[in-house]
Enzyme design. Structure first.
Site, PDB file in Angstrom:
ATOM      1  N   ASP A  81      50.288  36.338  34.758  1.00 22.15           N
ATOM      2  CA  ASP A  81      51.346  36.977  35.394  1.00 22.15           C
ATOM      3  C   ASP A  81      52.494  37.437  34.316  1.00 22.15           C
ATOM      4  O   ASP A  81      52.762  36.557  33.649  1.00 22.15           O
ATOM      5  CB  ASP A  81      51.979  36.488  36.789  1.00 22.15           C
ATOM      6  CG  ASP A  81      52.458  37.422  37.743  1.00 22.15           C
ATOM      7  OD1 ASP A  81      52.459  38.699  37.347  1.00 22.15           O
ATOM      8  OD2 ASP A  81      52.954  37.006  38.665  1.00 22.15           O
ATOM      9  N   ARG A 123      56.809  42.679  33.409  1.00 22.17           N
ATOM     10  CA  ARG A 123      58.174  42.266  33.093  1.00 22.17           C
ATOM     11  C   ARG A 123      58.556  42.082  31.562  1.00 22.17           C
ATOM     12  O   ARG A 123      59.538  42.448  31.219  1.00 22.17           O
ATOM     13  CB  ARG A 123      58.553  40.908  33.595  1.00 22.17           C
ATOM     14  CG  ARG A 123      59.008  41.174  35.175  1.00 22.17           C
ATOM     15  CD  ARG A 123      58.981  39.655  36.010  1.00 22.17           C
ATOM     16  NE  ARG A 123      57.701  39.363  36.602  1.00 22.17           N
ATOM     17  CZ  ARG A 123      57.295  38.400  36.951  1.00 22.17           C
ATOM     18  NH1 ARG A 123      58.112  37.315  37.267  1.00 22.17           N
ATOM     19  NH2 ARG A 123      55.970  38.244  37.253  1.00 22.17           N
ATOM     20  N   HIS A 170      50.360  44.953  29.346  1.00 22.19           N
ATOM     21  CA  HIS A 170      49.205  44.692  29.474  1.00 22.19           C
ATOM     22  C   HIS A 170      48.309  44.629  28.432  1.00 22.19           C
ATOM     23  O   HIS A 170      47.150  43.840  28.259  1.00 22.19           O
ATOM     24  CB  HIS A 170      48.239  45.675  30.503  1.00 22.19           C
ATOM     25  CG  HIS A 170      48.967  45.713  31.849  1.00 22.19           C
ATOM     26  ND1 HIS A 170      48.972  44.526  32.592  1.00 22.19           N
ATOM     27  CD2 HIS A 170      48.958  46.557  32.897  1.00 22.19           C
ATOM     28  CE1 HIS A 170      49.693  44.864  33.811  1.00 22.19           C
ATOM     29  NE2 HIS A 170      49.679  46.143  33.853  1.00 22.19           N
ATOM     30  N   LEU A 192      31.942  27.283  25.692  1.00 21.42           N
ATOM     31  CA  LEU A 192      32.884  27.578  26.756  1.00 21.42           C
ATOM     32  C   LEU A 192      32.530  28.894  27.735  1.00 21.42           C
ATOM     33  O   LEU A 192      31.966  29.886  27.064  1.00 21.42           O
ATOM     34  CB  LEU A 192      34.390  28.234  26.139  1.00 21.42           C
ATOM     35  CG  LEU A 192      35.075  28.896  26.743  1.00 21.42           C
ATOM     36  CD1 LEU A 192      35.786  27.907  27.614  1.00 21.42           C
ATOM     37  CD2 LEU A 192      36.419  29.515  25.948  1.00 21.42           C
TER      38      LEU A 192
HETATM   39  C1  FPP Z   1      49.737  40.606  36.436  1.00 20.36           C
HETATM   40  O1  FPP Z   1      51.030  40.965  35.739  1.00 20.36           O
HETATM   41  C2  FPP Z   1      48.557  40.918  35.457  1.00 20.36           C
HETATM   42  C3  FPP Z   1      47.686  41.858  35.859  1.00 20.36           C
HETATM   43  C4  FPP Z   1      47.396  42.705  37.126  1.00 20.36           C
HETATM   44  C5  FPP Z   1      46.684  42.299  34.781  1.00 20.36           C
HETATM   45  C6  FPP Z   1      46.234  40.931  33.960  1.00 20.36           C
HETATM   46  C7  FPP Z   1      45.520  41.422  32.982  1.00 20.36           C
HETATM   47  C8  FPP Z   1      45.606  41.122  31.611  1.00 20.36           C
HETATM   48  C9  FPP Z   1      46.375  39.942  31.117  1.00 20.36           C
HETATM   49  C10 FPP Z   1      44.782  41.506  30.392  1.00 20.36           C
HETATM   50  C11 FPP Z   1      43.197  41.347  31.022  1.00 20.36           C
HETATM   51  C12 FPP Z   1      42.352  41.406  29.501  1.00 20.36           C
HETATM   52  C13 FPP Z   1      41.245  41.337  29.880  1.00 20.36           C
HETATM   53  C14 FPP Z   1      40.448  41.236  28.585  1.00 20.36           C
HETATM   54  C15 FPP Z   1      40.349  41.951  30.925  1.00 20.36           C
HETATM   55  P1  FPP Z   1      51.905  42.151  36.202  1.00 20.36           P
HETATM   56  O2  FPP Z   1      51.501  43.304  35.769  1.00 20.36           O
HETATM   57  O3  FPP Z   1      51.910  41.996  37.907  1.00 20.36           O
HETATM   58  O4  FPP Z   1      53.320  41.652  35.920  1.00 20.36           O
HETATM   59  P2  FPP Z   1      54.739  41.780  36.668  1.00 20.36           P
HETATM   60  O5  FPP Z   1      54.739  40.976  37.613  1.00 20.36           O
HETATM   61  O6  FPP Z   1      55.761  40.990  35.668  1.00 20.36           O
HETATM   62  O7  FPP Z   1      54.980  43.187  36.838  1.00 20.36           O
END
Ligand code: FPP
Length: 264
Positions: free
Chosen positions: A38, A42, A55, A149
């Site tokens: 998460d 931000r 992302h 893994l």
């Molecule tokens: C939440 O942060 C994150 C997500 C919804 C997406 C997570 C995805 C990745 C970290 C990359 C995935 C990679 C692969 C290889 C599949 P948010 O966007 O809600 O952050 P915020 O709360 O700060 O807005």
């Protein structure tokens, strides 16, 4: 010049790092680590960048963390990459998130193969774009015989719908006489979940300072040790994983019972 120099680890830093890893390896390592990644949005906002830049950076963190987990001999790393609720985000963001598995695998699959990592997924793949599904299926196929893994992506995953689907499937099997009502226990129910062949997580990490489970592995996390960190996912490093594992190693897991020395 000074900043550049700081990017390289001196041999003293490396020795310190090796000592830390040896210390960690001297204690029980969680078999299964699950992470709610998460804080991408931000992270981007702090830099006045679009959310998708967060992302993209988050995807790079996935690579680093996979390598770090492998170093520690963690057996399963489950990453919450896209929830069933994430479809509610703006289309441009959803489209970008859907491209990430493909981007990640295009650049990282050879290394995953070489490192003996097995790619797996949980979630409803049918709703994903064809190219995403194709990339993921290809990676699963290429790594299916690897026994290192397990890198398990939760993609279009939601725990409540997973549980409801399991109940429906179980009810059908009872109706058909495949299983009897008396045989339904924790172990039996677990086999109807998407994690059927995986043990429950030993450690759950959530980044970004939020302290909630957000519909993630609600059944499987019943006795998992939880570790919430203030760091935003793109800033999460190998050291943060080490810190979480070190915290796990200090916990005493009782599973609702007592430890030997506590019994009088
Ligand atoms: C939440 O942060 C994150 C997500 C919804 C997406 C997570 C995805 C990745 C970290 C990359 C995935 C990679 C692969 C290889 C599949 P948010 O966007 O809600 O952050 P915020 O709360 O700060 O807005």
């Amino acid at each position: 010049m000074f900043n550049k120099m700081k990017l390289w680890k001196t041999s003293k830093d490396q020795d310190g790092q090796d000592d830390r890893i040896s210390q960690i390896l001297a204690h029980p390592i969680p078999d299964h680590v699950a992470i709610i990644m998460d804080g991408n949005g931000r992270w981007a906002k702090k830099r006045t960048l679009p959310r998708i830049a967060g992302h993209h950076e988050g995807m790079k963190t996935v690579k680093k963390v996979t390598k770090a987990a492998n170093k520690l001999g963690i057996k399963i790393l489950t990453l919450y990459a896209f929830s069933t609720e994430n479809w509610k985000r703006p289309k441009t963001e959803v489209d970008y998130l859907m491209k990430l598995p493909e981007q990640f695998l295009n650049s990282f699959l050879p290394e995953l193969i070489e490192e003996n990592v097995k790619v797996s997924t949980m979630g409803d793949m049918d709703q994903l774009p064809v190219s995403t599904r194709r990339a993921v299926d290809h990676a699963k196929e290429k790594t299916k015989n690897n026994d290192g893994l397990i890198l398990n992506f939760a993609l279009n995953y939601g725990s409540r719908s997973e549980i409801i689907d399991a109940i429906k499937h179980l009810a059908t099997d009872v109706k058909k006489g495949i299983i009897s009502e008396e045989d339904i226990d924790n172990e039996c129910f677990s086999t109807y979940l998407m994690t059927k062949s995986l043990k429950d997580p030993d450690l759950l990490i959530r980044t970004s300072g939020e302290v909630r489970l957000s519909n993630f592995m609600l059944w499987q996390l019943a006795y998992t040790e939880l570790y919430f960190m203030d760091v935003l996912w793109p800033d999460f490093s190998e050291e943060h994983l080490f810190e979480a594992v070190e915290s796990f190693q200090k916990r005493s897991r009782r599973y609702g019972g007592l430890l030997g020395e506590e019994i009088q």
